[in-house]
Each structure stands twice: as C-alpha cells, then as structure tokens.
Design a protein around this motif. Sequence first.
Motif, PDB file in Angstrom:
ATOM      1  N   MET A   1       8.971   4.976  -0.271  1.00  0.00           N
ATOM      2  CA  MET A   1       9.758   3.944  -0.940  1.00  0.00           C
ATOM      3  C   MET A   1      11.047   3.606  -0.203  1.00  0.00           C
ATOM      4  O   MET A   1      11.677   2.586  -0.495  1.00  0.00           O
ATOM      5  N   LEU A   2      11.449   4.437   0.773  1.00  0.00           N
ATOM      6  CA  LEU A   2      12.708   4.191   1.468  1.00  0.00           C
ATOM      7  C   LEU A   2      12.776   2.808   2.126  1.00  0.00           C
ATOM      8  O   LEU A   2      13.762   2.085   1.944  1.00  0.00           O
ATOM      9  N   PRO A   3      11.772   2.386   2.912  1.00  0.00           N
ATOM     10  CA  PRO A   3      11.879   1.060   3.555  1.00  0.00           C
ATOM     11  C   PRO A   3      11.927  -0.090   2.559  1.00  0.00           C
ATOM     12  O   PRO A   3      12.349  -1.191   2.912  1.00  0.00           O
ATOM     13  N   LEU A   4      11.484   0.173   1.326  1.00  0.00           N
ATOM     14  CA  LEU A   4      11.491  -0.849   0.285  1.00  0.00           C
ATOM     15  C   LEU A   4      12.784  -0.818  -0.519  1.00  0.00           C
ATOM     16  O   LEU A   4      12.984  -1.630  -1.418  1.00  0.00           O
ATOM     17  N   ILE A   5      13.661   0.152  -0.215  1.00  0.00           N
ATOM     18  CA  ILE A   5      14.945   0.340  -0.901  1.00  0.00           C
ATOM     19  C   ILE A   5      14.713   0.545  -2.399  1.00  0.00           C
ATOM     20  O   ILE A   5      15.368  -0.062  -3.252  1.00  0.00           O
ATOM     21  N   TYR A   6      13.763   1.408  -2.704  1.00  0.00           N
ATOM     22  CA  TYR A   6      13.430   1.711  -4.096  1.00  0.00           C
ATOM     23  C   TYR A   6      13.786   3.164  -4.396  1.00  0.00           C
ATOM     24  O   TYR A   6      13.259   4.076  -3.758  1.00  0.00           O
ATOM     25  N   PRO A   7      14.656   3.432  -5.361  1.00  0.00           N
ATOM     26  CA  PRO A   7      14.951   4.817  -5.755  1.00  0.00           C
ATOM     27  C   PRO A   7      13.748   5.417  -6.495  1.00  0.00           C
ATOM     28  O   PRO A   7      13.378   4.949  -7.576  1.00  0.00           O
ATOM     29  N   PHE A   8      13.151   6.433  -5.936  1.00  0.00           N
ATOM     30  CA  PHE A   8      11.874   6.948  -6.421  1.00  0.00           C
ATOM     31  C   PHE A   8      11.945   7.433  -7.865  1.00  0.00           C
ATOM     32  O   PHE A   8      11.129   7.037  -8.702  1.00  0.00           O
TER      33      PHE A   8
ATOM     34  N   ALA B   1      18.653  13.305 -11.411  1.00  0.00           N
ATOM     35  CA  ALA B   1      17.544  13.014 -10.498  1.00  0.00           C
ATOM     36  C   ALA B   1      17.598  11.562 -10.045  1.00  0.00           C
ATOM     37  O   ALA B   1      17.373  11.254  -8.858  1.00  0.00           O
ATOM     38  N   VAL B   2      17.910  10.652 -10.968  1.00  0.00           N
ATOM     39  CA  VAL B   2      18.022   9.240 -10.615  1.00  0.00           C
ATOM     40  C   VAL B   2      19.177   9.031  -9.636  1.00  0.00           C
ATOM     41  O   VAL B   2      19.048   8.299  -8.640  1.00  0.00           O
ATOM     42  N   ARG B   3      20.303   9.681  -9.888  1.00  0.00           N
ATOM     43  CA  ARG B   3      21.442   9.548  -8.976  1.00  0.00           C
ATOM     44  C   ARG B   3      21.083  10.045  -7.580  1.00  0.00           C
ATOM     45  O   ARG B   3      21.502   9.441  -6.570  1.00  0.00           O
ATOM     46  N   ARG B   4      20.318  11.118  -7.488  1.00  0.00           N
ATOM     47  CA  ARG B   4      19.912  11.628  -6.167  1.00  0.00           C
ATOM     48  C   ARG B   4      19.040  10.613  -5.444  1.00  0.00           C
ATOM     49  O   ARG B   4      19.202  10.374  -4.238  1.00  0.00           O
ATOM     50  N   SER B   5      18.106  10.004  -6.166  1.00  0.00           N
ATOM     51  CA  SER B   5      17.231   9.011  -5.539  1.00  0.00           C
ATOM     52  C   SER B   5      18.023   7.790  -5.088  1.00  0.00           C
ATOM     53  O   SER B   5      17.770   7.234  -4.011  1.00  0.00           O
TER      54      SER B   5
ATOM     55  N   GLY C   1       0.821  -1.215   0.000  1.00  0.00           N
ATOM     56  CA  GLY C   1       0.000   0.000   0.000  1.00  0.00           C
ATOM     57  C   GLY C   1       0.847   1.254   0.000  1.00  0.00           C
ATOM     58  O   GLY C   1       0.518   2.240  -0.674  1.00  0.00           O
ATOM     59  N   TRP C   2       1.948   1.259   0.751  1.00  0.00           N
ATOM     60  CA  TRP C   2       2.874   2.402   0.699  1.00  0.00           C
ATOM     61  C   TRP C   2       3.402   2.600  -0.717  1.00  0.00           C
ATOM     62  O   TRP C   2       3.489   3.723  -1.209  1.00  0.00           O
TER      63      TRP C   2
END
Length: 350
Positions: free
Chosen positions: A113-120, A195-199, A85-86
């Motif tokens: 997305m942080l706890p899922l280790i997903y770069p937004f 932007a991807v590198r920052r995420s 759900g998050w």
Amino acid sequence: MTATTDKPACKAEQTAIAPTTHANFELKDVIKSIPRECFEKNRVKAWFNVFLSTAAVSLGYIAIAYCPWYLLPVAWFFTGTALTGWFVIAHDCGHRSFAQRRWVNDGVGHLLMLPLIYPFHSWRLLHNHHHAHTNKMEEDNGWRPWTREEYASASPFMRGFYRSLRGRLWWLASIAHWATLHFDPRQVKPRHRNAVRRSIAVVVIFATIFFPALILTTGVWGFVKFWLMPWLGYHFWMSTFTLVHHTDPEIQFYPAAQWHEAYSQLAGTLHCTYPRWVEILCHNINVHVPHHISAAIPSYNLPMAYASLKQNWGEYIQERQFSWAMMQRIINHCHLYDPRVAYQPFDRDR
C-alpha cells in the motif's frame, strides 16, 4: 432466480425490493454451505499473486519509461490496473487471508500500500466496519447514498460535490474516500488509534522521501508521468469496483431496524464480470459475493466459493456483465436513497 446480465434498465417505480423479513436464514447457514477448501490458505498461490502483480507493475513502468508519448495513456492505464492488484493482495492481508502469521499480513499489506499512499491499518479497520454493516444506512462507511433530507440540508458546495461523485466524476470518488477517512485516527475506536497512527506515520515518511527524490531525479513531469497518472488509473478502478459492488437500481440499503445481516451480504453486493485481463490483474476482487459472506476466503478461492453460492443461494444473488451501459444506468439513476425503491435520481420528484 439469479439476475441475468441482459436485464433491461430498471425504472425506479418498477423496482422490486425483497423485504428482509423474507430471509429466514442466518449468515452462519450460508457460510456452512461453502466447501471447507474455499477457506484454505495456499502459500504458493498467495505468493504467486505477489509475483504476478509485481511483474505486471514492473512491465507497466518500463512501458511508461520507454514508450512514445502517444502510447502513454495505455501504459498509465495498464500500470494503474496492475497497482490495483497490489491493493487487492493488501486487501487479503487486511482480512488475514493472505498468510497464517499476522506479522506477514501486516508487513506485506503495508509494503504494497505504500506506493498508493494508503495507511494499511486505517484502511483495514474502516473496511472491516463496512463488512460488518454492509448496506446498513446508519453505519456503512462505503458508498452509502444520501437521503433527500441530507442532500437538501447540505451546503451548495457539498451538494455539487456529491452530485459530481455520484455522476460523471464517479471515477474520482475513491480519492475523496481515501483523503477524508484514512488519515484521521478518530474514525476508529480508541484502542485501535495507535495502530492507525503508526500506519499514517509509515506512509508520511515514505512520501516525504519518495516524492522529493522522484521530482529531483525526473522533474515535475516525472512525478506526473511515473506516479500521479498510474495512481489516478488505480483510483479509476477502485472507484468503479467499489461503486458497482454495492450500487444498482435493485440493491437496497436498510435502516438498522430492518437490516438483516445474511440477506444484505448475499443480496446487497453485486457480482460483476469484467474483461478477463482485468480479472487476472485484480485477483478476482469482483467475485464479491463470497467475499462478503466470509472475508476469510482468500482471493484465489473466490470463484470456487461463488459457484457454491450460486448453486445454493442463487435466488438472492445479483449478477451483471460490466459495460458502459451498466455504468450509465448507475450514474444516471442511483443518486439518493429511497426506502421504497432503493434509489431515486436527483431530478425525480418525491
């Protein structure tokens, strides 16, 4: 007519694929048929979903902490579903359908997305590419099937890997997708790479702090118990949802020369009904046809939009009821691309 949920399993040689040349309409025609209120953002509904998912995730982790060992699988599975759900809320953020302000979408998306280790931003850009090229053989970066030629030319290891993720280990496939695509800035256009590198940096910093802290305070078993197992539960649903959204013996992928945008968005994705508790915790992610018609529709308005699409475009819509029999049909049959009948199983002769 709309496909029914009690439809018998399809045989490859009997599957009828409607030619895209029969679709004499454009995507804008379909979008115009959807009521305007379906596109309206509602701040109360959006933040209520955040509250609901946060409460569900919290309840799940309380259960993991205090329930007896024999109930841990139930607690893990519930928590993984709540974490999905998050992700769905972050999914709205990625499509800018959560909030009016971009910085709110980006902030909430990164946080959830942080706890899922997903770069937004990495996920957002790659996922938008999937929307722009749904079921286009050369371009779709989702669950595009391999051709027989691709399969035959792959190494034995890669053939085995592909067979596993298209078969009994489908529930791990989204992990492979996450690991191979979302930490490589080269997967997006040069103007988006910063932007991807920052995420990616945000995720790496979080993981560098969170995982050692978790292991130091709870041990390796705490890492497995509180993060790994719920994370695997989340990926079970992500793999299942994503596979079912675009994979069925009657859903075809097309080469670019034959691809039709509106037809592929209507008929190239599946509406699948899951148990009600899953639908609630995952915020209508499986009401997927209107989401592909326009990603600007917030998740809480998808059922209303789907009712309109069924009324106006029902002849193109594929609809199923989730069941293990349906999953068996997909993982036993939908393996390799065939331009005539959508899919052939691995062991089927040409």
